[in-house]
Design an enzyme around this catalytic site. Structure first.
Site, short mmCIF file in Angstrom:
data_model
loop_
_atom_site.label_atom_id
_atom_site.label_comp_id
_atom_site.label_asym_id
_atom_site.label_seq_id
_atom_site.Cartn_x
_atom_site.Cartn_y
_atom_site.Cartn_z
N ASP A 294 0.86 -1.17 0.00
CA ASP A 294 0.00 0.00 0.00
C ASP A 294 0.90 1.24 0.00
O ASP A 294 2.00 1.21 0.56
CB ASP A 294 -0.89 -0.02 1.24
CG ASP A 294 -1.73 1.23 1.36
OD1 ASP A 294 -2.50 1.50 0.43
OD2 ASP A 294 -1.60 1.93 2.38
N ASP A 554 -1.29 -0.80 6.15
CA ASP A 554 -1.43 -0.08 7.41
C ASP A 554 -2.87 0.21 7.80
O ASP A 554 -3.15 0.54 8.94
CB ASP A 554 -0.67 1.26 7.34
CG ASP A 554 -1.40 2.26 6.45
OD1 ASP A 554 -1.66 3.38 6.91
OD2 ASP A 554 -1.70 1.92 5.29
N ASP A 558 -6.72 -2.46 3.77
CA ASP A 558 -5.72 -3.45 3.34
C ASP A 558 -6.00 -4.85 3.89
O ASP A 558 -5.31 -5.80 3.51
CB ASP A 558 -4.32 -3.01 3.80
CG ASP A 558 -3.88 -1.71 3.18
OD1 ASP A 558 -4.03 -1.56 1.96
OD2 ASP A 558 -3.40 -0.83 3.91
N ASN A 622 24.02 -44.67 3.37
CA ASN A 622 24.16 -45.68 4.42
C ASN A 622 23.31 -46.92 4.14
O ASN A 622 23.63 -48.02 4.60
CB ASN A 622 23.77 -45.09 5.77
CG ASN A 622 24.82 -44.13 6.29
OD1 ASN A 622 25.96 -44.13 5.83
ND2 ASN A 622 24.43 -43.27 7.24
N ASP A 651 24.08 -35.94 14.30
CA ASP A 651 23.08 -34.87 14.35
C ASP A 651 23.54 -33.71 15.22
O ASP A 651 23.30 -32.54 14.90
CB ASP A 651 21.74 -35.41 14.88
CG ASP A 651 20.88 -35.99 13.77
OD1 ASP A 651 21.26 -35.85 12.59
OD2 ASP A 651 19.82 -36.57 14.06
#
Length: 805
Positions: A294, A554, A558, A622, A651
């Site tokens: 806007d 704002d 909107d 793997n 991990d």
């Protein structure tokens, strides 16, 4: 009517009875949060594995598996509790306040602290904070779309109810709070259906990845169990090993990594005044391809400056000034910067000789407002001001040099005056009037009016607006300016900020069928004179083109567009209702926070993807290693708890990924979840790790003549080192270390885990999981494998990305 409202003692008592005005879910206690870490299928498999081990008399094995499970749970609990605290701290920076009358005085209080019996004052732009009975209402229109789905505001009168979560579009009301929190109509809906925003593309991608990994793990369990059982390695031992392998290929910490990267970004942004209300929206920011903004109040200050009141001859005119001032001073419908600007330079003495009889408030369809006034002589006059096109359509006459003429006689001259000032970037409002003999007016009375002149206003552009637009364009984000201003002002604005000046107006859009809209919006940067529903249509059309669309706004006009967007951003001076519906808030008058959020969203996404790509490709490789080892070896290649320990340590080496550096070129374009690309990456790089696993098997069996314990110790170390180290090379498309350096924190973490892996066989903990010291030649072998593996990955990486482009 005067109201006393509640006193402080009554408020305290009612807070004890009814609680705070909120329906947020009750926070999990630390104990419940800890146990929630163990709610997933893979954890259940671990419990089954430990139970089977214990049943078979393998008490030590069972204890080790449970210990690994406990460590994993503690890590998850620590990360999630830290995340919860951080999110609460961020959200506490955003407070919605409500105007109430207490002890006979008007004051502002946090919305969560109002109680049944409170007297609440509501005006345009406010969110209705509870279920309220109206005691007074004046031209009071409420947007109930959140509850009813109806797009048009509903007028409310004295004695009617307004409900929590709706918003005031125009007018003025005073009401008594009847229900708060979970007892409200909205609260009951939330409790029933747990309202939430749609999943982001990244969240959907994570779920898809999780499902694929679960399928792979399930197949792996069956295959590994069948092979080991077939080769007479013991049915139960084979089952336990198969279960641990299936669990081991799953990247447990992916949700933790995702949350950590998000929080890292959210905290950094909060320090710069950008508040992330919904963490997942940060990913959407990084993925945004089109940002709609806007103009008024967003890219401009939204603080209008009145430059003059002129008649149709372009002369300063006191009648235009008087009527404009009366219209602004007496209207109570819609708080806005235009009336504030007019009032700021108006003489309040005007009101001494005039009184207000009635009003037709502003709305976003008419784009004008009218007041009915009575002067000292008893004459009644309707005064209307608003958008030029919307006012002139209700005028039959024009006032020129003291004479009232048919407007058709000077239509072209009026148009030229309007265009002249609009092209200079001024906001031009038209002002009209007519005398009537009425005490009440309706919209239908806005006809056959006399055009008196114009109000000239200017809304200065924010100093960082042009810089923001240039930054966004350099980041590969297309811009769409969507404004209610006329096309001439919009074109001038585009020129000032350096955007293409092709403009489509709201009237233009009405001439096209809905299916043509995506084509129309594709190459248009400026949209002018759009009503709220047209703003929403533009956003939806951009989304239909496959874009992730953000919206910065704002005002109440909107809201529809913000709700339709993928990520909604509100600026610091936005209405409360806009801030409440936004995903991201700019808490400072600094527009550059928008581009910072986009960059931070991309960093979070890219760092999360580093983990997903590296771990899934390693785990994919793997699979081949485990199946081959099961066929080649006369014993179980790794004990179940060794597999789980290996997966946990690998991990852990990724936990500081959120701090990692991201290559600049990766930040220059929107990010997105690309499952096809991820699949290709996994298939290409996964088998590379298997190649070195088989080299380790060959070395252990034919050179080292390793016993089962020594073989497991060697493969454990080689797997940990290669799996941890490869991230440092796969984290970038550039030449690792030479052209792209990892963060110090990530580097230290990975090297620390690798060092721990080398040390583990020599300490009591290593003995506890049956890892034993390796000869010096084996340690050298592991170092050589790590070097060769990293070098090969670096070479193949260049080939892979060359083919991908």
């Amino acid at each position: 009517m005067n109201y006393m409202g509640l006193n402080k003692d009554e408020v305290r008592q009612r807070l004890k009875i009814y609680g705070y005005n909120t329906f947020k879910r009750k926070k999990l206690s630390n104990l419940r949060l800890f146990f929630s870490q163990f709610k997933n299928p893979f954890i259940y498999l671990l419990f089954i594995t430990a139970t089977l081990s214990y049943g078979l008399g393998e008490t030590t094995d069972a204890l080790i598996i449970l210990l690994i499970l406990l460590v994993s749970g503690i890590i998850g609990f620590y990360q999630e509790s830290s995340a919860n605290k951080s999110v609460e701290k961020l959200l506490s920076m955003v407070k919605t306040s409500v105007a109430v009358i207490r002890d006979g005085k008007k004051e502002k209080v946090p919305a969560e602290e109002i109680v049944p019996g409170d007297i609440v004052i509501l005006s345009a732009g406010d969110i209705v904070p509870a279920d309220i009975l109206l005691l007074e209402a004046r031209d009071f229109y409420v947007d109930e779309s959140l509850l009813t789905g109806e797009a048009y505001p509903e007028e409310k009168h004295k004695g009617e109810n307004v409900y929590m979560g709706t918003s005031v579009v125009s007018g003025y009301g005073i009401g008594k709070v009847e229900r708060t929190g979970k007892l409200t109509h909205y609260g009951q809906i939330v409790e029933k259906i747990k309202l939430g925003r749609e999943e982001t593309d990244f969240e959907r991608g994570l779920k898809q990845l999780g499902f694929v990994l679960f399928q792979i793990a399930s197949v792996m369990i069956v295959v590994v169990f069948a092979i080991n059982a077939y080769f007479h390695k013991g049915v139960m031992n084979s089952l336990l090993y198969a279960l641990s392998v299936g669990i081991g290929i799953t990247p447990f910490l992916l949700p933790v990594i995702v949350n950590t990267t998000l929080l890292q970004g959210a905290k950094a942004l909060a320090r710069n005044g950008v508040i992330i209300k919904r963490l997942a929206s940060l990913y959407n920011m990084g993925n945004t391809r089109v940002l709609c903004m806007d103009k008024t109040g967003t890219l401009t200050w939204g603080r209008m400056e009145v430059l003059g009141f002129i008649n149709l001859m372009e002369e300063a005119d006191e009648k235009v000034r008087l009527y404009a001032s009366l219209n602004a001073l007496m209207q109570t419908g819609y708080k806005n910067p235009i009336d504030d600007a007019i009032i700021s330079i108006s003489d309040k003495k005007y009101l001494e000789n005039f009184s207000k009889l009635d009003e037709v408030p502003f709305d976003f369809q008419r784009k004008r407002l009218s007041v009915l006034i009575k002067d000292g002589n008893g004459n009644h006059t309707i005064i209307t001001k608003g958008a030029y096109r919307k006012v002139i359509e209700i005028c039959s006459y024009a006032l020129l040099d003291g004479k009232t003429l048919n407007i058709g006689q000077i239509q072209e001259e009026i148009e030229e005056v309007y265009k002249k000032y609009s092209k200079q970037g001024y906001k031009v409002l038209a002002l009209a009037y007519k005398d009537v003999k009425k005490y009440r007016i309706k919209r239908e009375d806005e006809r056959d009016m006399i055009l008196a002149g114009f109000i000239l206003l200017h809304d200065p552009i924010k100093p960082d607006a042009k810089e923001l637009i240039q930054q966004l364009l350099s980041l590969g984000v297309d811009i769409r300016i969507i404004t209610g201003d006329n096309a001439l002002v919009a074109r001038r604005f585009a020129q000032e900020v350096g955007l293409p000046q092709k403009v489509i107006s709201g009237d233009d859009l009405r001439n096209y069928p809905p299916e043509a809209l995506p084509v129309l919006v594709k190459d248009t940067y400026i949209f002018a004179e759009l009503d709220p529903m047209q703003k929403e249509d533009v956003v939806l059309a951009l989304k239909r083109l496959g874009n992730v669309v953000g919206y910065v706004g704002d005002g109440a006009n909107d809201l529809l567009a913000m709700r339709a967007s993928d990520v909604a951003i509100s600026v610091q001076n936005a209405m409360d209702v806009v801030k409440e519906n936004a995903d991201i808030l700019l808490a400072k008058l600094d527009l550059l926070g928008i581009s910072q959020a986009i960059v931070m969203g991309r960093k979070a996404f890219i760092n999360s993807m580093k983990y997903a790509k590296t771990q899934t490709s390693s785990n994919f490789g793997n699979m081949f290693s485990v199946i081959g080892a099961s066929v080649l070896l006369p014993f179980i290649p790794l004990l179940p708890y060794q597999v789980l320990t290996l997966n946990l340590l690998a991990d852990l080496s990724f936990l500081t990924l959120s701090s990692d550096n991201v290559d600049e070129e990766k930040l220059k374009k929107p990010t997105s979840w690309d499952t096809t690309s991820l699949r290709k990456f996994i298939i290409f790089f996964g088998p590379v790790s298997s190649l070195f696993d088989y080299a380790t098997f060959f070395y252990a069996l034919y050179f080292l003549k390793a016993s089962p314990d020594l073989f497991r110790s060697l493969w454990f170390l080689e797997s940990l080192v290669t799996q941890s180290l490869v991230l440092l090379f796969l984290r970038t498309e550039r030449v690792a270390f030479l052209h792209s350096k990892p963060s110090k924190m990530l580097m230290l973490t990975i090297l620390g885990i690798i060092a721990f892996g080398f040390l583990l066989p020599y300490v009591p903990l290593g003995r506890f999981i049956n890892l034993y010291p390796l000869p010096a030649s084996s340690l050298i072998f592991v170092i050589c494998v790590a070097f060769l593996y990293s070098s090969l990955v670096e070479l193949l990486k260049r080939f892979y990305y060359m083919l991908s482009k």
